[in-house]
Design an enzyme around this catalytic site. Structure first.
Site, short mmCIF file in Angstrom:
data_model
loop_
_atom_site.label_atom_id
_atom_site.label_comp_id
_atom_site.label_asym_id
_atom_site.label_seq_id
_atom_site.Cartn_x
_atom_site.Cartn_y
_atom_site.Cartn_z
N LYS A 196 67.68 56.35 123.89
CA LYS A 196 66.92 56.98 122.75
C LYS A 196 65.75 56.01 122.18
O LYS A 196 65.90 54.81 122.05
CB LYS A 196 67.81 57.21 121.52
CG LYS A 196 67.33 57.68 120.14
CD LYS A 196 68.21 57.86 119.10
CE LYS A 196 67.71 58.34 117.90
NZ LYS A 196 68.69 58.65 116.81
N LYS A 249 66.52 61.01 124.87
CA LYS A 249 65.67 61.52 123.61
C LYS A 249 64.60 60.83 123.27
O LYS A 249 64.61 59.56 123.20
CB LYS A 249 66.91 61.64 122.51
CG LYS A 249 66.30 62.02 121.20
CD LYS A 249 67.61 62.03 120.34
CE LYS A 249 66.86 62.30 118.75
NZ LYS A 249 67.41 61.62 117.78
#
Ligand code: PBG
Ligand code: ZN
Length: 326
Positions: A196, A249
């Site tokens: 992320k 992400k």
């Protein structure tokens, strides 16, 4: 390789039936996970300004929404909560009667064919908006892991089907796996936000989740946008610690990472098409600058083509309807 005029790529492009036959990537509504935002109160359905078609929903309306999603054939939602009370240590995150815990119970009661995944982090629950407990301005890693583990356990006790830690503390997957197993929840999978990035694309979400940090940013725990090899090490650690599904992400700007992660580990791989990716397509669409539906589908196909098995996307309902038409 044979060359022109023996080889003509267009031979397979003239007829739409042939194009269908040779299509390499499939997209199904079964690939989608829809993020939803739960708020306290009754009969609330407030549109999030920067995310048209997405709402703050009180639990009654959240359940109605989930029934519709189930009816549409989307298999899963991921829940975010906006608590009534925020404090330094985000106590509502691990309160068995917190907003998310109540939401899980209400949805699971009404929707038997819908997976309820919960996002595990502290930033929606802390008064300072950071993803963990602070010492001065520093986010404490190991102390935060203890709270994340409690939060995950509390979600599992409320009936969550899957736990998705999004905090990016080191060692949190192991801490969560341990506490779940110790309490008999060995069947509950962990979908970790494994790679992320500290991304500017989370802007609209922070309005949606009321989680903008009061000072500083998230660069001391989320990944530097310039790094790819590091993502591989992050994902590998999470797998070793017990992640069942690994996530990258954002999705669209990080398709290289999605691809590398899938190639390297052959794990069930998720990609999160985040709020900013959604908002940009929406905004350009509303202005008539792009064909919104077409770009929506293109963005989702691209994420699948890169190697994702599933996509967390705010387009889940709209895209499911498009796919149903075909
Ligand atoms: C919480 C969390 C965030 C998102 C998902 N979980 C925000 C952040 O890290 O600041 C972003 C999702 C989106 O932008 O759609 N840590
Ligand atoms: Zn967070």
């Amino acid at each position: 390789m044979a060359n022109f005029p023996t080889q003509r790529y267009r031979r397979l492009r003239y007829n739409p039936l042939v194009r269908e036959m040779i299509a390499e990537t499939t997209l199904s509504k079964k690939d989608f996970i829809l993020p939803l935002f739960a708020v306290p109160g009754k009969n609330i359905k407030n549109e999030i300004t920067s995310m048209p078609g997405n709402y703050h929903l009180s639990i009654d309306n959240l359940v109605t929404e989930c029934k519709e999603i189930e009816e549409l054939g989307i298999p899963a939602v991921i829940l975010f909560g906006i608590p009534s009370h925020k404090d330094e240590v985000g106590s509502e995150a691990y309160d068995d009667n917190g907003i998310i815990q109540q939401a899980i119970r209400a949805i699971k009661k009404e929707c038997k064919n819908l997976l309820v995944i919960t996002d595990v982090c502290m930033c929606e629950y802390t008064s300072h908006g950071h993803c963990g407990v602070l010492n001065g301005e520093e986010i404490l890693n190991d102390e935060t892991n203890e709270l994340l583990a409690k939060e995950a356990l509390s979600h599992a006790k409320a009936g969550a089907d899957m736990i998705a830690p999004s905090d990016m503390m080191d060692g949190r997957v192991a801490a969560i796996r341990k506490i779940l197993d110790e309490n008999g929840f060995y069947k509950i999978p962990i979908m970790s936000y494994a790679a992320k990035y500290a991304s500017g694309y989370y802007g609209p979400f922070r309005e949606a989740a009321d989680s903008t940090p009061a000072f500083g940013d998230r660069r001391s725990h989320q990944m530097d946008i310039r790094n790819g090899n590091e993502a591989i090490r992050e994902v590998e650690s999470d797998i070793i610690e017990g992640a069942d599904i690994v996530m990258v992400k954002p999705a669209g700007p990080y398709l290289d990472i999605v691809h590398r992660v899938k190639q390297q580990f052959n794990m069930p791989t998720a990609a999160y098409q985040v709020s900013g990716e959604f908002a940009m397509i929406k905004a350009a669409g509303k202005n008539g600058w792009i064909d919104e539906e077409r770009v929506m589908m293109e963005s989702l196909y691209a994420i699948k083509r890169a190697g994702a098995d599933m996509i967390l996307t705010y387009f889940a309902k709209e895209a499911a309807k498009v796919l149903d038409r075909k």
